[in-house]
Design an enzyme around this catalytic site. Structure first.
Site, PDB file in Angstrom:
ATOM      1  N   ASP A  11       0.879  -1.163   0.000  1.00  0.00           N
ATOM      2  CA  ASP A  11       0.000   0.000   0.000  1.00  0.00           C
ATOM      3  C   ASP A  11       0.925   1.223   0.000  1.00  0.00           C
ATOM      4  O   ASP A  11       2.137   1.096   0.204  1.00  0.00           O
ATOM      5  CB  ASP A  11      -0.885  -0.035   1.248  1.00  0.00           C
ATOM      6  CG  ASP A  11      -1.660   1.248   1.456  1.00  0.00           C
ATOM      7  OD1 ASP A  11      -2.371   1.669   0.526  1.00  0.00           O
ATOM      8  OD2 ASP A  11      -1.542   1.828   2.551  1.00  0.00           O
ATOM      9  N   ASP A  13      -0.129   5.237   0.977  1.00  0.00           N
ATOM     10  CA  ASP A  13      -0.347   6.222   2.039  1.00  0.00           C
ATOM     11  C   ASP A  13      -0.427   5.549   3.404  1.00  0.00           C
ATOM     12  O   ASP A  13      -1.298   4.712   3.647  1.00  0.00           O
ATOM     13  CB  ASP A  13      -1.634   7.013   1.778  1.00  0.00           C
ATOM     14  CG  ASP A  13      -1.504   7.954   0.593  1.00  0.00           C
ATOM     15  OD1 ASP A  13      -0.411   8.515   0.405  1.00  0.00           O
ATOM     16  OD2 ASP A  13      -2.491   8.137  -0.138  1.00  0.00           O
ATOM     17  N   GLU A  20      -0.289  11.027   5.454  1.00  0.00           N
ATOM     18  CA  GLU A  20      -1.618  11.589   5.650  1.00  0.00           C
ATOM     19  C   GLU A  20      -1.628  12.998   6.242  1.00  0.00           C
ATOM     20  O   GLU A  20      -2.514  13.791   5.927  1.00  0.00           O
ATOM     21  CB  GLU A  20      -2.477  10.654   6.491  1.00  0.00           C
ATOM     22  CG  GLU A  20      -2.816   9.333   5.800  1.00  0.00           C
ATOM     23  CD  GLU A  20      -3.599   9.480   4.495  1.00  0.00           C
ATOM     24  OE1 GLU A  20      -3.956  10.614   4.114  1.00  0.00           O
ATOM     25  OE2 GLU A  20      -3.836   8.448   3.852  1.00  0.00           O
ATOM     26  N   GLY A  53     -10.132   7.332  -0.909  1.00  0.00           N
ATOM     27  CA  GLY A  53     -10.121   8.263  -2.030  1.00  0.00           C
ATOM     28  C   GLY A  53     -10.354   9.701  -1.619  1.00  0.00           C
ATOM     29  O   GLY A  53     -11.241   9.996  -0.806  1.00  0.00           O
TER      30      GLY A  53
END
Length: 221
Positions: A11, A13, A20, A53
């Site tokens: 993954d 982020d 973040e 998203g």
């Protein structure tokens, strides 16, 4: 043990990098520049991260926002975020660089499975983009995590079964997406995902510092 894993799937982020807070800052800058009195503090953003998203988070916060406003805000946010990455304000999490180097040395394939935008992913990876066999992003799928579509796509591109791959994630949405199709997941919780339910993961680590590739694969079970 090593030959039981042929690929590592990351993954982005929160997993490759603690991104973040940079995204949150960029969202707030974009809102301010647009003359909106919206401010996402950490508590608000933690709740919004349950939605995968950036555009989807804007709509979750402001359901009546027009498609044009959402697209414009998201585009400006990405521009601000890109400048932050380029200026060195976002770096890989501890142990990630070493793990990538070890995996390459051992001949494992590397992949990315994210529902972040391709532009943001490529900005973060920089020259490291060449290390990855495939990079699947938001533009490549119709449904975002926790739907498993992005992981199914990566497995197809790698031409490998789920039991030959190991996923690195930071969120319960990511764990759900991966485990739904039989992938094993090692979690390194990030700033905004600490305390989530990771009971479906094979292992949960603070970060990857000091974790060898052999140890990581052993955790897969």
């Amino acid at each position: 043990m090593m030959n039981q894993v042929a690929a590592l799937i990351f993954d982005v982020d929160g997993t490759l990098a603690e991104t973040e807070e940079a995204h949150r800052y960029a969202f707030n800058r974009a809102f301010s520049e647009a003359g909106l009195n919206w401010t996402w503090n950490q508590e608000t953003y933690r709740k919004l991260l349950k939605v995968s998203g950036g555009k989807e988070r804007i709509l979750a916060f402001a359901p009546d926002a027009s498609p044009e406003l959402v697209a414009g805000l998201h585009n400006r946010k990405n521009q601000i975020y890109t400048k932050m990455v380029d200026s060195g304000q976002v770096s890989f999490r501890p142990g990630v660089e070493s793990l990538i180097s070890s995996a390459r040395a051992q001949g494992l394939k590397l992949a990315v499975a994210t529902t972040a935008t391709r532009a943001n992913v490529e900005t973060l990876l920089g020259a490291r983009k060449a290390f990855f066999h495939t990079i699947a992003c938001a533009e490549d799928v119709r449904r975002k995590k926790p739907d498993p579509e992005v992981y199914a796509l990566v497995l197809k591109r790698l031409d490998l079964p789920a039991d030959k791959c190991l996923v690195l994630e930071d969120s319960v949405n990511g764990v759900t997406a991966a485990t739904t199709i039989g992938l094993k997941v090692v979690v390194t919780p990030s700033l905004y995902t600490k305390g989530q339910d990771f009971s479906a993961a094979a292992a949960v680590l603070k970060d990857l510092s000091g974790i060898t590739l052999a140890k990581l694969i052993e955790l897969k079970g």
